[in-house]
Write a protein that holds these residues in place. Sequence first.
Motif, PDB file in Angstrom:
ATOM      1  N   SER A   1       3.621 -13.084  -8.558  1.00 28.46           N
ATOM      2  CA  SER A   1       2.486 -12.564  -7.450  1.00 28.46           C
ATOM      3  C   SER A   1       2.415 -13.754  -6.409  1.00 28.46           C
ATOM      4  O   SER A   1       2.459 -13.345  -5.217  1.00 28.46           O
ATOM      5  CB  SER A   1       1.368 -12.065  -8.041  1.00 28.46           C
ATOM      6  OG  SER A   1       1.443 -10.764  -8.470  1.00 28.46           O
ATOM      7  N   GLU A   2       1.974 -14.943  -6.836  1.00 31.30           N
ATOM      8  CA  GLU A   2       1.664 -16.011  -6.047  1.00 31.30           C
ATOM      9  C   GLU A   2       2.673 -16.285  -5.161  1.00 31.30           C
ATOM     10  O   GLU A   2       2.757 -16.318  -3.926  1.00 31.30           O
ATOM     11  CB  GLU A   2       1.248 -17.308  -6.690  1.00 31.30           C
ATOM     12  CG  GLU A   2       0.954 -18.534  -5.854  1.00 31.30           C
ATOM     13  CD  GLU A   2       0.128 -19.394  -6.516  1.00 31.30           C
ATOM     14  OE1 GLU A   2      -0.287 -20.452  -5.928  1.00 31.30           O
ATOM     15  OE2 GLU A   2      -0.071 -19.479  -7.767  1.00 31.30           O
TER      16      GLU A   2
ATOM     17  N   LYS B   1       5.403 -14.507  -4.098  1.00 32.09           N
ATOM     18  CA  LYS B   1       5.561 -13.238  -3.276  1.00 32.09           C
ATOM     19  C   LYS B   1       4.526 -13.122  -2.164  1.00 32.09           C
ATOM     20  O   LYS B   1       4.844 -13.050  -1.043  1.00 32.09           O
ATOM     21  CB  LYS B   1       5.439 -12.016  -4.318  1.00 32.09           C
ATOM     22  CG  LYS B   1       5.730 -10.780  -3.592  1.00 32.09           C
ATOM     23  CD  LYS B   1       5.629  -9.406  -4.525  1.00 32.09           C
ATOM     24  CE  LYS B   1       4.223  -9.288  -4.822  1.00 32.09           C
ATOM     25  NZ  LYS B   1       4.278  -8.108  -5.935  1.00 32.09           N
ATOM     26  N   TYR B   2       3.238 -13.143  -2.521  1.00 26.49           N
ATOM     27  CA  TYR B   2       2.438 -13.221  -1.480  1.00 26.49           C
ATOM     28  C   TYR B   2       2.327 -14.271  -0.674  1.00 26.49           C
ATOM     29  O   TYR B   2       2.173 -14.335   0.524  1.00 26.49           O
ATOM     30  CB  TYR B   2       0.987 -12.742  -2.201  1.00 26.49           C
ATOM     31  CG  TYR B   2       0.727 -11.577  -2.690  1.00 26.49           C
ATOM     32  CD1 TYR B   2       1.088 -10.310  -2.179  1.00 26.49           C
ATOM     33  CD2 TYR B   2       0.288 -11.306  -4.110  1.00 26.49           C
ATOM     34  CE1 TYR B   2       0.935  -9.276  -2.533  1.00 26.49           C
ATOM     35  CE2 TYR B   2       0.244 -10.237  -4.611  1.00 26.49           C
ATOM     36  CZ  TYR B   2       0.590  -9.003  -3.840  1.00 26.49           C
ATOM     37  OH  TYR B   2       0.469  -7.741  -4.605  1.00 26.49           O
ATOM     38  N   ARG B   3       2.407 -15.581  -1.133  1.00 22.07           N
ATOM     39  CA  ARG B   3       2.602 -16.745  -0.096  1.00 22.07           C
ATOM     40  C   ARG B   3       3.708 -16.491   0.784  1.00 22.07           C
ATOM     41  O   ARG B   3       3.762 -17.166   1.982  1.00 22.07           O
ATOM     42  CB  ARG B   3       2.861 -17.888  -1.016  1.00 22.07           C
ATOM     43  CG  ARG B   3       1.635 -18.417  -1.924  1.00 22.07           C
ATOM     44  CD  ARG B   3       0.731 -19.162  -1.371  1.00 22.07           C
ATOM     45  NE  ARG B   3      -0.425 -19.610  -1.952  1.00 22.07           N
ATOM     46  CZ  ARG B   3      -1.883 -19.892  -1.438  1.00 22.07           C
ATOM     47  NH1 ARG B   3      -1.787 -19.984  -0.175  1.00 22.07           N
ATOM     48  NH2 ARG B   3      -2.635 -20.244  -2.238  1.00 22.07           N
TER      49      ARG B   3
ATOM     50  N   PHE C   1      -7.696 -14.487   1.944  1.00 20.58           N
ATOM     51  CA  PHE C   1      -6.634 -14.799   1.180  1.00 20.58           C
ATOM     52  C   PHE C   1      -6.677 -15.854   0.366  1.00 20.58           C
ATOM     53  O   PHE C   1      -6.470 -15.766  -0.777  1.00 20.58           O
ATOM     54  CB  PHE C   1      -5.278 -14.592   2.207  1.00 20.58           C
ATOM     55  CG  PHE C   1      -4.248 -14.840   1.262  1.00 20.58           C
ATOM     56  CD1 PHE C   1      -3.437 -13.894   0.860  1.00 20.58           C
ATOM     57  CD2 PHE C   1      -3.420 -16.088   1.184  1.00 20.58           C
ATOM     58  CE1 PHE C   1      -2.153 -14.047   0.248  1.00 20.58           C
ATOM     59  CE2 PHE C   1      -2.377 -16.291   0.525  1.00 20.58           C
ATOM     60  CZ  PHE C   1      -1.838 -15.370   0.002  1.00 20.58           C
TER      61      PHE C   1
ATOM     62  N   TYR D   1      -5.031 -10.856  -7.471  1.00 23.16           N
ATOM     63  CA  TYR D   1      -3.977 -10.412  -6.812  1.00 23.16           C
ATOM     64  C   TYR D   1      -4.085  -8.982  -6.465  1.00 23.16           C
ATOM     65  O   TYR D   1      -3.380  -8.483  -5.313  1.00 23.16           O
ATOM     66  CB  TYR D   1      -2.673 -10.557  -7.674  1.00 23.16           C
ATOM     67  CG  TYR D   1      -2.421 -12.037  -8.128  1.00 23.16           C
ATOM     68  CD1 TYR D   1      -2.157 -12.734  -7.050  1.00 23.16           C
ATOM     69  CD2 TYR D   1      -2.294 -12.230  -9.279  1.00 23.16           C
ATOM     70  CE1 TYR D   1      -1.806 -14.270  -7.362  1.00 23.16           C
ATOM     71  CE2 TYR D   1      -2.037 -13.668  -9.812  1.00 23.16           C
ATOM     72  CZ  TYR D   1      -1.758 -14.536  -8.813  1.00 23.16           C
ATOM     73  OH  TYR D   1      -1.407 -15.898  -8.996  1.00 23.16           O
TER      74      TYR D   1
ATOM     75  N   VAL E   1      -5.873  -9.500  -3.165  1.00 21.77           N
ATOM     76  CA  VAL E   1      -4.769 -10.248  -2.395  1.00 21.77           C
ATOM     77  C   VAL E   1      -3.866  -9.061  -1.591  1.00 21.77           C
ATOM     78  O   VAL E   1      -3.625  -9.311  -0.658  1.00 21.77           O
ATOM     79  CB  VAL E   1      -4.120 -11.130  -3.159  1.00 21.77           C
ATOM     80  CG1 VAL E   1      -2.830 -11.608  -2.356  1.00 21.77           C
ATOM     81  CG2 VAL E   1      -4.894 -12.354  -3.267  1.00 21.77           C
ATOM     82  N   PHE E   2      -3.487  -8.454  -2.565  1.00 25.59           N
ATOM     83  CA  PHE E   2      -2.496  -7.335  -1.923  1.00 25.59           C
ATOM     84  C   PHE E   2      -3.131  -6.494  -0.904  1.00 25.59           C
ATOM     85  O   PHE E   2      -2.474  -6.347   0.329  1.00 25.59           O
ATOM     86  CB  PHE E   2      -2.055  -5.862  -2.957  1.00 25.59           C
ATOM     87  CG  PHE E   2      -1.437  -4.914  -2.476  1.00 25.59           C
ATOM     88  CD1 PHE E   2      -0.156  -4.766  -2.382  1.00 25.59           C
ATOM     89  CD2 PHE E   2      -2.151  -3.908  -2.338  1.00 25.59           C
ATOM     90  CE1 PHE E   2       0.420  -3.703  -1.830  1.00 25.59           C
ATOM     91  CE2 PHE E   2      -1.567  -2.628  -1.926  1.00 25.59           C
ATOM     92  CZ  PHE E   2      -0.206  -2.588  -1.589  1.00 25.59           C
TER      93      PHE E   2
ATOM     94  N   VAL F   1      -3.358  -8.706   2.390  1.00 24.20           N
ATOM     95  CA  VAL F   1      -2.054  -8.963   2.941  1.00 24.20           C
ATOM     96  C   VAL F   1      -1.750  -7.686   3.750  1.00 24.20           C
ATOM     97  O   VAL F   1      -1.277  -7.905   5.059  1.00 24.20           O
ATOM     98  CB  VAL F   1      -1.247  -9.323   1.775  1.00 24.20           C
ATOM     99  CG1 VAL F   1       0.399  -9.213   2.601  1.00 24.20           C
ATOM    100  CG2 VAL F   1      -1.371 -10.584   1.321  1.00 24.20           C
ATOM    101  N   LYS F   2      -2.033  -6.674   3.428  1.00 22.67           N
ATOM    102  CA  LYS F   2      -1.833  -5.490   3.914  1.00 22.67           C
ATOM    103  C   LYS F   2      -2.693  -5.478   5.128  1.00 22.67           C
ATOM    104  O   LYS F   2      -2.224  -4.866   6.202  1.00 22.67           O
ATOM    105  CB  LYS F   2      -2.022  -4.261   2.949  1.00 22.67           C
ATOM    106  CG  LYS F   2      -1.510  -2.808   3.522  1.00 22.67           C
ATOM    107  CD  LYS F   2      -1.944  -1.761   2.622  1.00 22.67           C
ATOM    108  CE  LYS F   2      -1.295  -0.356   3.228  1.00 22.67           C
ATOM    109  NZ  LYS F   2      -1.467   0.749   2.160  1.00 22.67           N
TER     110      LYS F   2
END
Length: 229
Positions: free
Chosen positions: A140-141, A143-145, A190, A199, A202-203, A206-207
């Motif tokens: 996740s980290e 991916k989201y970064r 974030f 996370y 966080v999702f 980000v959205k």
Amino acid sequence: MTDTMILVTYGIVGFFVIVIIVSLLNRKTHKRFRIEIEELDRQKNEIKSAPVLSELSKVETLVKNDKLEEKYNSWYKEFERIKDEDISFIENQINDLTILLDGKEFKKYYNEKAKCEIAIYEARENVQVLLDEINDINSSEEKYRSMLTKLKNKYRELKQTFDDNREEYDVIADVIELQFENIEVRFKDFEDHMDINDYQEVFHIVKSIDIMINHMEIVINEVPDLILL
């Protein structure tokens, strides 16, 4: 030698030939079934040795909030259940198949083998679901970064375009400026939630940033023309 004796001799020879053929066929069938049982055992061991615990140990280092801790505990309990119930059932089935094969109970063997194959399939699917969910957290980290880096680059380009042409936005320039500030607040949100590895939140952040920036892109590109009109 009379005809009767000849027939008897042929009969005896034929009988022994049939016995030998049947014996060879049984031996071949028995060997094939042994190979099938060995394959079922191999598949069972493959499920049993799935890297769930090693992947869970990575998640354990990330646990900094109640939601993730709850997920971690549920994953651990589910894998223990799979080992204690599903794998144990499969092992018993494999032992039963060996006993049935030794007793030449072939009809029952086929029925029990089908049950064992279904149990292996279900256990494999359950383990794969666990691994997919756990790996999603572990990645996740990164991916989201990566996603946020792209959004920040897009944000900077839009902000630069706005700053360079601020006068073209006339009376709504302050509103646009405020919206940029709102996006910056979401960037901070974030980082705050990434610090505690939340996370799930966080999702959503980000959205929301993605939606806000896409909206700003339309505003930055189209408002000057609208004001001219």
